[in-house]
Design an enzyme around this catalytic site. Structure first.
Site, mmCIF file in Angstrom:
data_model
loop_
_atom_site.group_PDB
_atom_site.id
_atom_site.type_symbol
_atom_site.label_atom_id
_atom_site.label_comp_id
_atom_site.label_asym_id
_atom_site.label_seq_id
_atom_site.Cartn_x
_atom_site.Cartn_y
_atom_site.Cartn_z
ATOM 1 N N GLU A 60 0.875 -1.169 0.000
ATOM 2 C CA GLU A 60 0.000 0.000 0.000
ATOM 3 C C GLU A 60 0.911 1.217 0.000
ATOM 4 O O GLU A 60 1.677 1.438 0.937
ATOM 5 C CB GLU A 60 -0.907 0.007 1.228
ATOM 6 N N CYS B 88 -3.382 7.608 5.244
ATOM 7 C CA CYS B 88 -3.237 7.257 3.830
ATOM 8 C C CYS B 88 -4.492 7.595 3.034
ATOM 9 O O CYS B 88 -4.442 7.654 1.811
ATOM 10 C CB CYS B 88 -2.897 5.775 3.685
#
Length: 496
Positions: free
Chosen positions: A242, A279
């Site tokens: 990620e 994020c």
């Protein structure tokens, strides 16, 4: 050599540091040796182990949260909630293992009359082998030593070796000790869980043939490098990274007219949450030209407090990135918070404004992620202009739409475009905050992840650590328990 943590609020070291790992071959040997027994454990054993980890983590919150606060600068209330989220993830995977449908067990009998004739087939998903997990800096519990990658891999029956993040080594060591004690108390081999300290040791572990898959949460640069390492091995392995994410958010003219104050407070609260170190932070906000929200946005940003970033490296990259953004000829610096303290790694909120034309002319320069409390407003002149600009935005974890009932904006087309560019589409909300559930997807097209077919949050993230295997004409007594006729594990078996 030691891995030293620092308090980002002051810049002072926390504790004496943790020694870098010197016995990596022994840890890898132990993980490989533990795999045959651990993969064969009944679901109840792994479910009990995950529940035990959750209970131990909750019980140790009073000891672990102060360590996390000292090494991350995050407030104790936020971290206490993160402990609860992390234990909830562990319990979710205990449920996933107990229910057993994640194994996708299929029993297909022979059919000589089929074209071509079909032999008896049994298919399921089995663990790939020992997994290497790279801990993240911004969630010292939920994406770290006992975070979602670790929980899902253990649930799958894969031993885990965690590469501790250098920003919180003391917390990582304490959490790892808790996990190792729990594994021993559960009667599991010591190699079921291990931890590695040191960047060089982490890369060496990724190159080792005993590691069969890797999970990573972090920067695009770091993820690209590790992805290259995983792919350049003699036996390449799956690398589930990620990486960076800009998370575009779109507001229609009707939404601006209906709830301007709510949109301003929601957006500023979202991009400054956790000092902008989520994020899923909305880094791009598309507003219709003439929106009139400038004064309210400036006031809200000015009222947002500075906060510490997680470490000096992130702070340096944040300031360097914003200096480049501020000097861009198509960008105007439109709002700023109060000055940040000079000590430690503090940052003040910043807001910038540009146009769709500037973004299309320089998408790389204007859609780069700035990890911290900053965002860029992009003003559009109509639906066609907006859709053309969105076509220049790379993949993200999330995309957001704010609209109104009866909105005359082409919402189906807008949602389709955003769905092509994100793993989660949010309607009339903000993307910060990720539910831990069966339906959640936390992934997206490159560069937000290295594999958009999978999620790193939620029940289905277990699929990253599994591979399908079919058994053809194998006698029942030689099959894995999940595929035997008596079904000793009591899991769902599909019989077409």
């Amino acid at each position: 050599m030691t891995v030293q943590g620092y308090d980002p609020r002051t810049g002072e070291p926390v504790g004496a540091g943790i020694a870098e790992t010197t016995d990596l071959p022994s840890l890898l040997d132990a993980a490989a040796a533990a795999f045959p027994a651990f993969r064969s454990t009944p679901p109840s054993v792994r479910a009990d182990f995950l529940t035990l980890l959750a209970d131990r983590l909750d019980a140790a919150a009073g000891e672990l949260v102060p360590l996390a606060t000292a090494e991350s600068g995050l407030p104790s209330a936020r971290l206490t909630g993160e402990v609860a989220r992390t234990s909830a993830q562990l319990r979710l995977f205990a449920r996933v293992v107990s229910e057993g449908d994640y194994l996708e067990a299929i029993i297909e009998e022979a059919d000589p009359g089929a074209t071509p004739p079909r032999p008896p087939l049994r298919r399921w998903l089995e663990p790939v082998g020992p997994v290497l997990v790279y801990a993240a800096s911004n969630f010292p519990f939920a994406f770290s030593v006992l975070g979602g990658d670790t929980a899902s891999a253990l649930a799958a029956g894969a031993p885990v070796l965690v590469k501790a993040h250098g920003s919180h080594p003391a917390l990582s060591a304490a959490t790892a000790a808790l996990a190792s004690r729990a594994a021993a108390d559960a009667g599991l081999p010591p190699g079921v869980f291990g931890i590695v300290f040191g960047d060089e040791q982490g890369v060496r572990a990724l190159r080792d043939p005993r590691v069969k898959a890797c999970g990573f949460t972090g920067s695009t640069g770091g993820g690209r490098f590790l992805l290259g390492v995983a792919n350049s091995r003699p036996e390449p392995i799956p690398f589930f990274g990620e990486l960076g994410s800009i998370n575009p958010a779109v507001v229609t003219p009707a939404a601006v007219a209906a709830r301007a104050e709510e949109l301003v407070s929601g957006f500023v609260g979202s991009f400054t949450l956790g000092t902008g170190q989520f994020c899923t932070k909305p880094g791009l906000l598309f507003l219709p030209a003439g929106h009139g929200l400038g004064p309210a946005l400036s006031t809200a940003v000015a009222a947002a407090s500075p906060g510490p970033l997680l470490n000096a490296r992130i702070a340096d990259q944040f300031e360097t990135g914003l200096a480049g953004l501020a000097s861009h000829p198509g960008v105007v610096a439109s709002a700023a918070g109060s000055p940040a303290p000079s000590e430690g790694s503090w940052a003040s909120p910043r807001l910038f404004t540009t146009t769709t034309g500037a973004l299309r002319a320089d998408p790389d320069g204007l859609t780069a992620e700035h990890f911290g409390p900053a965002a860029l407003i992009v003003e559009y002149t109509g639906a066609d202009d907006l859709l053309a600009a969105l076509g220049a935005v790379e993949g993200s974890l999330t995309a957001t739409v704010h609209a109104e009932p009866g909105d005359d904006f082409p919402l189906p087309e807008l949602l389709e475009v955003l769905g092509d560019r994100a793993g989660r589409v949010v309607y009339n909300g903000w993307p910060t905050g990720v539910a831990v559930s069966f339906a959640m997807n936390h992934g997206g097209p490159w560069p937000s992840t290295t594999n958009s077919a999978h999620t790193s949050v939620g029940a289905t993230s277990i699929r990253r650590w599994l591979r399908p295997v079919s058994f053809q004409s194998v006698p029942d007594e030689l099959l894995p328990p999940a595929l035997q006729a008596a079904n000793p594990w009591g899991i769902p078996q599909r019989r077409p």
